[in-house]
Design a protein around this motif. Structure first.
Motif, short mmCIF file in Angstrom:
data_model
loop_
_atom_site.label_atom_id
_atom_site.label_comp_id
_atom_site.label_asym_id
_atom_site.label_seq_id
_atom_site.Cartn_x
_atom_site.Cartn_y
_atom_site.Cartn_z
N ARG A 163 -12.53 2.47 -15.88
CA ARG A 163 -12.22 1.05 -15.93
C ARG A 163 -12.15 0.49 -14.52
N VAL A 164 -12.72 -0.66 -14.33
CA VAL A 164 -12.65 -1.35 -13.05
C VAL A 164 -11.79 -2.60 -13.27
N ASN A 165 -10.74 -2.71 -12.49
CA ASN A 165 -9.86 -3.88 -12.58
C ASN A 165 -10.15 -4.83 -11.43
N GLY A 166 -10.51 -6.04 -11.77
CA GLY A 166 -10.79 -7.05 -10.76
C GLY A 166 -9.56 -7.80 -10.32
N ARG A 167 -8.49 -7.67 -11.09
CA ARG A 167 -7.22 -8.32 -10.72
C ARG A 167 -6.10 -7.67 -11.49
N GLY A 168 -4.90 -7.86 -10.99
CA GLY A 168 -3.73 -7.29 -11.65
C GLY A 168 -2.50 -7.45 -10.77
N LYS A 169 -1.46 -6.69 -11.12
CA LYS A 169 -0.20 -6.72 -10.38
C LYS A 169 0.16 -5.30 -9.96
N LYS A 170 0.81 -5.22 -8.81
CA LYS A 170 1.36 -3.95 -8.35
C LYS A 170 2.80 -4.19 -7.92
N ARG A 171 3.65 -3.32 -8.42
CA ARG A 171 5.07 -3.37 -8.03
C ARG A 171 5.26 -2.36 -6.90
N LEU A 172 5.66 -2.88 -5.73
CA LEU A 172 5.75 -2.07 -4.52
C LEU A 172 7.20 -1.91 -4.06
N TRP A 191 -6.85 8.26 -1.39
CA TRP A 191 -6.17 9.35 -0.70
C TRP A 191 -4.74 8.92 -0.35
N LEU A 192 -4.60 7.72 0.18
CA LEU A 192 -3.28 7.23 0.56
C LEU A 192 -2.37 7.13 -0.66
N CYS A 193 -2.88 6.58 -1.72
CA CYS A 193 -2.09 6.37 -2.94
C CYS A 193 -1.64 7.70 -3.56
N THR A 194 -2.48 8.71 -3.48
CA THR A 194 -2.18 9.96 -4.19
C THR A 194 -1.62 11.07 -3.31
N LEU A 195 -2.06 11.17 -2.05
CA LEU A 195 -1.69 12.33 -1.24
C LEU A 195 -0.84 12.04 0.00
N HIS A 196 -0.80 10.80 0.46
CA HIS A 196 -0.02 10.50 1.66
C HIS A 196 1.47 10.64 1.35
N PRO A 197 2.17 11.54 2.03
CA PRO A 197 3.59 11.77 1.70
C PRO A 197 4.47 10.54 1.93
N GLY A 198 4.15 9.71 2.89
CA GLY A 198 4.96 8.53 3.18
C GLY A 198 4.82 7.43 2.14
N LEU A 199 3.81 7.52 1.27
CA LEU A 199 3.60 6.49 0.25
C LEU A 199 3.94 6.99 -1.15
N ARG A 200 4.55 8.14 -1.24
CA ARG A 200 4.88 8.73 -2.54
C ARG A 200 5.71 7.76 -3.40
N ASP A 201 6.66 7.06 -2.80
CA ASP A 201 7.53 6.14 -3.55
C ASP A 201 7.16 4.67 -3.34
N PHE A 202 6.02 4.41 -2.73
CA PHE A 202 5.61 3.03 -2.43
C PHE A 202 5.32 2.23 -3.69
N TYR A 203 4.70 2.87 -4.67
CA TYR A 203 4.35 2.19 -5.92
C TYR A 203 5.46 2.42 -6.93
N ARG A 204 6.14 1.35 -7.33
CA ARG A 204 7.25 1.49 -8.29
C ARG A 204 6.73 1.85 -9.67
N ASP A 205 5.50 1.48 -10.00
CA ASP A 205 4.85 1.88 -11.26
C ASP A 205 3.79 2.92 -10.92
N ARG A 206 4.20 4.00 -10.30
CA ARG A 206 3.25 4.99 -9.77
C ARG A 206 2.29 5.50 -10.85
N GLU A 207 2.78 5.85 -12.01
CA GLU A 207 1.93 6.40 -13.08
C GLU A 207 0.82 5.40 -13.45
N ARG A 208 1.19 4.15 -13.66
CA ARG A 208 0.20 3.13 -14.02
C ARG A 208 -0.78 2.88 -12.88
N THR A 209 -0.26 2.78 -11.67
CA THR A 209 -1.11 2.54 -10.50
C THR A 209 -2.12 3.67 -10.32
#
Length: 179
Positions: A107-116, A44-62
């Motif tokens: 797909r379940v990812n057990g590890r990876g990178k996130k650009r924030l 919910w936070l990742c997709t709908l929280h307005p304050g986190l809209r630009d938090f993920y620099r790779d939003r589409e991939r995330t």
């Protein structure tokens, strides 16, 4: 739970409800304790929280990875009405989520990178790892680490504001049904 400080960490259930967190994770993402319980959900936070809209620099991939993981949870828990309600809320609340949900990726990812992009510390990249506690099937411990020296400096600036002696924070997961 072992002390993971100064690493940001949170505990999720199979619905992605955030049921416990370290103060460092709240400092990095959002003050989970200040949110209504129905919003304490990582999807919910990742997709709908307005304050986190630009938090993920790779939003589409995330989003794509998160939704593929959500679809895997839905496949494993097809009778969970609260999970189905969350999916309905996400897909009806965001055309972006509806489009990615329709791809039917699993797909379940057990590890990876996130650009924030942190509001005060600026851009940083974290590596994450997901651990599944044997004593609590269906729960996942998500731990973030800085991916490079510049990200470590940014993460250090964020976590410096945390009281290191505070214990793991926790909250009741939303009951069946979403608000």
């Amino acid at each position: 739970m072992l002390d993971l400080s100064p690493l940001p960490a949170m505990l999720l259930n199979h619905r992605f409800d955030i049921i416990a967190w370290k103060p460092e994770m709240a400092a990095l993402v959002v003050d989970f304790g200040a949110l209504p319980s129905e919003q304490r959900n990582s999807m919910w936070l990742c997709t709908l929280h307005p304050g986190l809209r630009d938090f993920y620099r790779d939003r589409e991939r995330t989003l794509r990875e998160g939704i593929a993981d959500l679809r895997a949870a839905w496949a494993a828990h097809p009778d969970d009405t609260a999970l189905s309600e969350l999916i309905d809320e996400l897909t009806s609340g965001s055309e972006e989520v509806a489009r990615l949900w329709a791809l039917r990726d699993v797909r379940v990812n057990g590890r990876g990178k996130k650009r924030l992009r942190h509001a005060t510390a600026g851009p940083l990249t974290v590596e994450y790892e997901v651990l599944a506690p044997l004593q609590a099937p269906g729960q996942r411990l998500v731990i973030y680490r800085a991916a490079d020296p510049a990200s470590q400096r940014a993460l250090d600036a964020v976590t410096a504001t945390c009281d290191r002696v505070r214990p793991l924070m926790s909250a009741e997961a939303p009951a069946a049904g979403r608000a």
